[in-house]
Write a protein that holds these residues in place. Structure first.
Motif, PDB file in Angstrom:
ATOM      1  N   PHE A 294       0.847  -1.204   0.000  1.00 39.91           N
ATOM      2  CA  PHE A 294       0.000   0.000   0.000  1.00 39.91           C
ATOM      3  C   PHE A 294       0.882   1.253   0.000  1.00 39.91           C
TER       4      PHE A 294
ATOM      5  N   THR B 192       2.712   1.692  -3.489  1.00 39.42           N
ATOM      6  CA  THR B 192       1.825   2.150  -4.566  1.00 39.42           C
ATOM      7  C   THR B 192       1.342   3.568  -4.303  1.00 39.42           C
ATOM      8  N   SER B 193       1.108   3.915  -3.024  1.00 43.03           N
ATOM      9  CA  SER B 193       0.657   5.272  -2.708  1.00 43.03           C
ATOM     10  C   SER B 193       1.698   6.301  -3.138  1.00 43.03           C
TER      11      SER B 193
ATOM     12  N   CYS C  35      -0.128  -8.633  -1.349  1.00 44.07           N
ATOM     13  CA  CYS C  35       0.417  -7.427  -1.990  1.00 44.07           C
ATOM     14  C   CYS C  35      -0.607  -6.832  -2.928  1.00 44.07           C
TER      15      CYS C  35
ATOM     16  N   GLY D  40      -2.994  -4.772  -1.138  1.00 35.74           N
ATOM     17  CA  GLY D  40      -2.424  -3.468  -0.801  1.00 35.74           C
ATOM     18  C   GLY D  40      -2.401  -2.541  -2.000  1.00 35.74           C
TER      19      GLY D  40
ATOM     20  N   LEU E 238      -5.970  -1.428  -2.905  1.00 34.89           N
ATOM     21  CA  LEU E 238      -6.447  -0.455  -1.907  1.00 34.89           C
ATOM     22  C   LEU E 238      -5.851   0.924  -2.195  1.00 34.89           C
ATOM     23  N   ALA E 239      -4.539   0.950  -2.486  1.00 33.94           N
ATOM     24  CA  ALA E 239      -3.883   2.235  -2.771  1.00 33.94           C
ATOM     25  C   ALA E 239      -4.422   2.853  -4.051  1.00 33.94           C
TER      26      ALA E 239
END
Lengths: 268, 162
Positions: free
Chosen positions: A187, A190-191, A251, A254, A257-258
């Motif tokens: 997360f 990627t964010s 992963c 995550g 989600l990001a």
């Protein structure tokens, strides 16, 4: 006839069995493939004078039986994953080789095994190197497509994966479940990469987004999965493979989600 | 003249590939806590493996899976040679050297396509992305592991490498 039979006492057989189990568990905990675990445990027992050593591996345990002068001795050890550590694997194997060359006796092997303290590289250094690795992956990805070099993409990938690696090591240090750890760190990665996409800092956002999570690909378990199965340890291979796929899925969770949080769906 | 130029260009790309592949090999070797003296072997093996695969499937005619198999096999043989000198299992060097060739992007793309099917509903394109990338990832990982195991299976059938 082995004249040793007279000297070896019952306690010795117990001690040797426990040492074989200890070597096996140490190798299994630190990511050795099943064929290596079995052969090192067996060769150590034989080197210390046992007639035969049988090893059975399970996903979370190991059973060792030694046979000596018609007497059996069996022990079971639980296996808790300690993370991949090739330093431990190397040291355990060298101890076994020294025992085979008769340079170490029972007490010597026990001392050598207890003295092994797992090598850990400094966390900041690992993070920097992993950041560079993912930046190199980004460049390799561009190279394979015949694309031009793009400094912004590398810088963004470096920062995203370096920070994510730092988070991953920190969470591992706090003993979080690896699945939770990987999802949280993916997360973060990627964010950070998504910021570059949102603010148009980079020319190839897709490359940056995909390269910065490559540090989460469980390469070692994936390779061990196939080599275990090729060498006949089907159940060990399956359990490793399931764990590797679960890590990938964590992963993936995550990442999704990001991408949802920042509304940056550049990957597909 | 044009052909010389093209050859030089290809060589330059190959050199870049060689140098770049060494970085992830070392980086991941550090995650695997490979002992410091062995790191240089990981770097060289990783670079050789990736550059060999690159030349076999980008410059040469082979599909990526077969190129991966050959590259892994060559790295494994080099690894066995070093392992016997260094008294350690060859996987200590060779798995880190395989990391640059691991199909990470394929694997993630396949899984993300599956998530996307769940999120936005089924389309043949998404399913195609998922199957294409997933199969590619599976076959490349299998080629890597089998390539690493091949020298052992062919030449060290009943005896240990180290």
């Amino acid at each position: 006839m082995n004249t040793d039979h007279g000297h070896r006492r019952e306690e010795d057989q117990g001690a040797i069995t426990r040492l074989c189990a200890q070597t096996g568990v140490m190798l299994l905990q630190h990511g050795a493939e099943s064929a290596l675990v079995e052969s090192v445990a067996r060769r150590l027992g034989l080197a210390l004078g046992m007639d035969s050593v049988e090893v059975a591996l399970m996903a979370n345990g190991i059973t060792v039986t030694t046979l000596y002068g018609g007497r059996d001795c069996t022990t079971v050890r639980r296996n808790v994953d300690r993370g991949i550590n090739m330093h431990v694997v190397t040291e355990v194997q060298r101890t076994m080789l020294l025992a085979e060359e008769k340079k170490l006796d029972l007490a010597g092997v026990a001392r050598c095994l207890d003295e092994i303290s797992p090598l850990r590289y400094p966390r900041w250094l690992v993070s920097v190197m992993v950041g560079l690795s993912c930046a190199a992956f980004a460049r390799l990805g561009l190279l394979a497509r015949g694309g031009e070099a793009d400094l912004g993409t590398f810088a963004l990938t470096f920062v995203a994966s370096g920070v994510a690696m730092q988070v991953r090591q920190w969470l591992a240090h706090l003993h979080f479940n690896p699945l939770v750890n990987f999802a949280a760190a993916a997360f973060v990665a990627t964010s950070i990469a998504a910021q570059g996409v949102i603010h148009h800092w980079v020319d190839s956002p897709k490359i940056a987004m995909s390269a910065c999570v490559l540090l989460f690909v469980p390469g070692f378990p994936l390779i061990n999965t196939v080599s275990d199965m090729v060498k006949g340890y089907i159940n060990m291979g399956i359990s490793r493979g399931v764990m590797a796929v679960l890590l990938l899925l964590a992963c993936c969770g995550g990442i999704v989600l990001a991408m949802t949080a920042w509304n940056a769906w550049t990957w597909l | 003249m044009e052909r010389v130029d093209m050859a030089m260009n290809t060589l330059l790309i190959l050199l870049q590939d060689f140098g770049l592949a060494a970085v992830p090999a070392v980086g991941f070797a550090m995650i695997f806590n490979v002992p410091r003296p062995a790191l240089k072997y990981c770097a060289v093996a990783g670079a050789i493996g990736h550059a060999l695969r690159f030349s076999l499937y980008k410059i040469g005619p082979l599909p990526i899976e077969w190129a991966t198999l050959i590259a892994a096999c060559v790295v494994s043989m080099i690894g066995i040679h070093w392992a016997q000198k260094w008294r350690a299992h060859p996987k200590v060097f060779t798995v880190a050297a395989m990391i640059p060739m691991i199909p990470g992007v394929y694997a993630f793309t396949a899984l993300l396509a599956l998530v996307e099917i769940e999120r936005t509903g089924f389309t043949p394109e998404l399913l195609k992305t998922a199957t294409d990338n997933g199969l590619k990832a599976m076959f490349i990982v299998a080629a890597l592991a089998v390539g690493l195991a091949l020298p052992g299976l062919l030449f060290y059938r009943r005896r240990p490498v180290v």
